[in-house]
Scaffold this motif. Sequence first.
Motif, PDB file in Angstrom:
ATOM      1  N   GLU A 444      31.052  -3.341 -43.535  1.00  0.00           N
ATOM      2  CA  GLU A 444      30.179  -3.985 -42.564  1.00  0.00           C
ATOM      3  C   GLU A 444      28.702  -3.759 -42.911  1.00  0.00           C
ATOM      4  OE1 GLU A 444      31.614  -2.288 -38.937  1.00  0.00           O
ATOM      5  OE2 GLU A 444      33.167  -3.817 -38.691  1.00  0.00           O
ATOM      6  N   TYR A 445      28.381  -2.556 -43.386  1.00  0.00           N
ATOM      7  CA  TYR A 445      26.992  -2.266 -43.766  1.00  0.00           C
ATOM      8  C   TYR A 445      26.527  -3.186 -44.896  1.00  0.00           C
ATOM      9  CZ  TYR A 445      23.415  -0.001 -46.620  1.00  0.00           C
ATOM     10  OH  TYR A 445      22.320   0.239 -47.397  1.00  0.00           O
ATOM     11  N   PHE A 446      27.309  -3.262 -45.960  1.00  0.00           N
ATOM     12  CA  PHE A 446      26.922  -4.105 -47.092  1.00  0.00           C
ATOM     13  C   PHE A 446      26.940  -5.591 -46.704  1.00  0.00           C
ATOM     14  CE2 PHE A 446      28.261  -0.413 -49.798  1.00  0.00           C
ATOM     15  CZ  PHE A 446      27.045  -0.224 -50.423  1.00  0.00           C
ATOM     16  N   ALA A 447      27.895  -5.992 -45.850  1.00  0.00           N
ATOM     17  CA  ALA A 447      27.953  -7.389 -45.414  1.00  0.00           C
ATOM     18  C   ALA A 447      26.710  -7.753 -44.603  1.00  0.00           C
ATOM     19  CB  ALA A 447      29.212  -7.631 -44.582  1.00  0.00           C
ATOM     20  N   ALA A 448      26.240  -6.831 -43.759  1.00  0.00           N
ATOM     21  CA  ALA A 448      25.033  -7.088 -42.966  1.00  0.00           C
ATOM     22  C   ALA A 448      23.829  -7.320 -43.866  1.00  0.00           C
ATOM     23  CB  ALA A 448      24.773  -5.904 -42.029  1.00  0.00           C
ATOM     24  N   GLU A 449      23.706  -6.505 -44.903  1.00  0.00           N
ATOM     25  CA  GLU A 449      22.591  -6.686 -45.838  1.00  0.00           C
ATOM     26  C   GLU A 449      22.639  -8.081 -46.464  1.00  0.00           C
ATOM     27  OE1 GLU A 449      20.137  -4.590 -46.548  1.00  0.00           O
ATOM     28  OE2 GLU A 449      20.805  -2.763 -45.543  1.00  0.00           O
ATOM     29  N   ALA A 468      29.377 -11.166 -34.533  1.00  0.00           N
ATOM     30  CA  ALA A 468      29.893  -9.840 -34.876  1.00  0.00           C
ATOM     31  C   ALA A 468      30.189  -9.027 -33.625  1.00  0.00           C
ATOM     32  CB  ALA A 468      28.879  -9.103 -35.758  1.00  0.00           C
ATOM     33  N   TYR A 469      29.312  -9.098 -32.632  1.00  0.00           N
ATOM     34  CA  TYR A 469      29.491  -8.319 -31.405  1.00  0.00           C
ATOM     35  C   TYR A 469      30.678  -8.842 -30.599  1.00  0.00           C
ATOM     36  CZ  TYR A 469      28.193  -5.775 -27.153  1.00  0.00           C
ATOM     37  OH  TYR A 469      28.188  -4.950 -26.057  1.00  0.00           O
ATOM     38  N   GLU A 470      30.846 -10.162 -30.549  1.00  0.00           N
ATOM     39  CA  GLU A 470      31.964 -10.724 -29.794  1.00  0.00           C
ATOM     40  C   GLU A 470      33.297 -10.439 -30.466  1.00  0.00           C
ATOM     41  OE1 GLU A 470      30.926 -14.822 -29.354  1.00  0.00           O
ATOM     42  OE2 GLU A 470      29.764 -14.471 -27.503  1.00  0.00           O
ATOM     43  N   ASP A 472      33.998  -7.692 -32.205  1.00  0.00           N
ATOM     44  CA  ASP A 472      34.328  -6.281 -32.044  1.00  0.00           C
ATOM     45  C   ASP A 472      33.094  -5.535 -31.548  1.00  0.00           C
ATOM     46  OD1 ASP A 472      35.204  -3.692 -32.152  1.00  0.00           O
ATOM     47  OD2 ASP A 472      35.509  -3.617 -34.325  1.00  0.00           O
ATOM     48  N   THR A 473      33.095  -5.191 -30.258  1.00  0.00           N
ATOM     49  CA  THR A 473      31.917  -4.526 -29.689  1.00  0.00           C
ATOM     50  C   THR A 473      31.699  -3.131 -30.267  1.00  0.00           C
ATOM     51  OG1 THR A 473      33.255  -3.699 -27.852  1.00  0.00           O
ATOM     52  CG2 THR A 473      32.075  -5.772 -27.508  1.00  0.00           C
ATOM     53  N   SER A 474      32.746  -2.531 -30.860  1.00  0.00           N
ATOM     54  CA  SER A 474      32.582  -1.196 -31.447  1.00  0.00           C
ATOM     55  C   SER A 474      32.049  -1.246 -32.871  1.00  0.00           C
ATOM     56  CB  SER A 474      33.920  -0.454 -31.437  1.00  0.00           C
ATOM     57  OG  SER A 474      34.843  -1.080 -32.321  1.00  0.00           O
ATOM     58  N   SER A 475      31.951  -2.460 -33.434  1.00  0.00           N
ATOM     59  CA  SER A 475      31.503  -2.594 -34.815  1.00  0.00           C
ATOM     60  C   SER A 475      30.017  -2.260 -34.946  1.00  0.00           C
ATOM     61  CB  SER A 475      31.752  -4.027 -35.301  1.00  0.00           C
ATOM     62  OG  SER A 475      31.084  -4.273 -36.514  1.00  0.00           O
ATOM     63  N   VAL A 476      29.662  -1.705 -36.102  1.00  0.00           N
ATOM     64  CA  VAL A 476      28.254  -1.374 -36.367  1.00  0.00           C
ATOM     65  C   VAL A 476      27.505  -2.570 -36.935  1.00  0.00           C
ATOM     66  CG1 VAL A 476      28.861   1.017 -36.830  1.00  0.00           C
ATOM     67  CG2 VAL A 476      28.720  -0.585 -38.736  1.00  0.00           C
ATOM     68  N   LEU A 477      28.212  -3.671 -37.169  1.00  0.00           N
ATOM     69  CA  LEU A 477      27.620  -4.788 -37.894  1.00  0.00           C
ATOM     70  C   LEU A 477      26.417  -5.376 -37.158  1.00  0.00           C
ATOM     71  CD1 LEU A 477      27.989  -6.431 -40.460  1.00  0.00           C
ATOM     72  CD2 LEU A 477      29.432  -8.002 -39.194  1.00  0.00           C
TER      73      LEU A 477
END
Length: 835
Positions: A444-449, A468-470, A472-477
Amino acid sequence: MESVFPLDDSITGVLSTADLEKVTAYIGTAPQVSGGEAPPNAAFRDIVEILGSSARTKRAREVLADIRAASERRYAELSLAHTFSHAAETARFDHEVLYVQRNLRKRNSEEFCDDSFLVSPLNRPRCVVLGNPGVGKSTMTQNLVHQLSRSGSGSAYAPLVVSCKDVTSTDGAVYILSAITRSLRENLQLELTEGEVGDLATLGRAFVIFDGIDEIVDVGRRTTFVRTIEAFANRYPLIPVLVTARRVGYNKAPFNARHFDIYELDDFSVEQVGQYTEKWFAATERSEQDRLAFLRETENVPDVRTNPLMLSLLCALYRARGYIPRNRRTVYEACADLLFQRWDAMRHIEQPMDHRQYGTRLMQELALFFYKSQTAQAGVQEGQLRKLIATFFTDTASVDEVDARSRAQDFLDFCADRAWLLSYQGTDSIDHRLFGFTHRTFMEYFAAEALVRRARTLDEVVDEMVLAYEKDTSSVLADVIFQCADDKYDGGARDIVSALMARSKGSGRQASERYLSLSLRVMNAAPLPPQTTDAVFGALLAAWSHSSPEADHDTALAVFELSRDPRNRFVAKLHEYPFRALAALARWARFYWRGEALMFDPQWDQQMYEVASGVTKLPHDDPPSMAYLLRNSLVEFKQLENTREWVLGFQAFGETVTGPLLLDLEELLTTAGGDDDAGKIAASFGAWTRVVRPRVSGAFLQKVFARKGEDTAAPASDRIAEVVKNRDLRDALIWACCALFEVTAPTLHPFHRRVDFVRGQEWFDRVSVTRTNGPGRRVLSGVEPFSLKELRTAQGTGTVPGWFADWCAGRTSLLTEVEQRPQPNARSRGAAEPR
């Protein structure tokens, strides 16, 4: 041999003249030893020769003592230098202070054992321990060497460590005694000969550890070295041998499973994360509150913090800054850099040029591919990944197509063997190798970049954040996308939050709450101007004024996780508009009673107390808020409305929690003198029970008293005297005991025995038998029930509450449910007669 070199570290003996003659008689007499014509093996012949020479046995003892003493000093502390910056005060800790015992799982089995069996190796184990990068294999071997070498360890073994990456032979065929003596010379400053080390191994007084055999990257060299170790173990049959390796790639050069047991070392369990953080925060003199905050701040990345290497890095970041950086991008960047770039470089593992030059950018492109496809997250065929990597080389780095395909395969093979972020995950139905991301968080970190780098407008960024939030609300993305965008666009954070709030206004209730939660969550990640924060807080408080506190867990959690600057502005708004303060207090009180307020910044506790202190209109319709005010002495019991049963407990975000009355009783029973407020609420409740007969749900009562009575500590003597002479406290405890008996009849609850000093155990027994059988009914055995006359007399003298006589007679109940009272059996009825 064992009389000269005991298996434990007791004082060694010497061979008597007669024993010496017996030993030397074996030399050269093959048939006597083997029972045949073949000579005894080399190990046996060497044992005889060593024991037959007083000089060699004496020297072996000296070598054993020298290696253990030097190892004890060298490995006295765990080194965590990899997680610290150059400015760190220290990266070394005593093993006992920080080490968490590890569990080893036998391969292809459900059998588990802890690593202590290696410390007492009387059965001379031969084993290979496999684990993923950063799982703690080297730390485990450091601790093993420390345990083996320390004085009083109970075992007489010299730990001999061979770092496999230092194997110098080009083909892997190394003379291991030579590698050991070189290690002793370079690491312990001991100049020993190969013969002296060989004598120690022959006598079985060496524990040889081959650390990181996977660090021989070339599979051919590694295979040769594995065979060399097997030959070494066969040549010295009395020594324990331990080999560590990464799990992925091990099967390319495995050890003979008939002679070596294979164990798996997994990541930390949740309990081990707790143990490590408890040790860490104690060692670095941090408070328990800090530790709980740390656990709270890292609980949304469980796949990161359960990896011991990553957990040690997160702890080091916390130590350096006093908090986990709110900018999650900074945290993941540090973790990914350590795992993906620095970890092998620090260990002097050769890395391909493409990995060093293009590795991070390649990971971003691959992560985006995996993120966009749910199918890909289950594993991608090697050919498809190779094509993606080759396309990157041709389109981005101007690499020739033929060269790009070759380099793509090299990059993929390197990742598969080293198993950092992208790792080999097995094969599909047609035997094609499958690859995936080892850690979802890093994907998720690399995908966000990559997402932000490709976005051409902020609207595209907002779309990706919301998506991304919808999902998975627990995701850091969503957080990382926000932080990347704030770096890329001037005023990016402000514009993104404004766009989220604009979408919130035109949405239904549920969607609006999601936008609000997301806006609050990202407020910690980047500074925002006052107009933006005021707009978010205004919308939030307006939404809270029209909703139930029980339904607002997500937005409340987002608020109380705010960092200093947005927190201070939010609290200022509450002081400015006192009618809105009640809404915030209602949500804060629920976290308070669930015991979760400790998870937040300590300043929240003080600031919300100040907010509550300014409340002028009491929130009688919200038990958690009233209970908070009562517990903190901001209201008196007499100020409560007629319905006061909630002082026992109530619902807080769907959980039944203990109320202020039981906490007050707990303090009264466990605190020795000095606290004048302890028992104040209980006494007020007791006085109230003489006027009103409180009734509660039996199921509710059972929940709130679930853990009461587990504490076996006797109440302080001065507290016992205080309760016994205070009528109000006595009546409060009598009500609690009677109500509980209705729930647990015909048995007693543990709480009854804990407070039996109030009237004595026999008195409680008579109460229970009276309630069960009726007043004055004679029983065949046991204590006698109270008569009606005794009950009326007690009630008339005020030694029991006014409802007590009717309750004992079974005419009333303290529960809201219809009571199904046990009936006396036929025999009891026949034998009983009224008095």
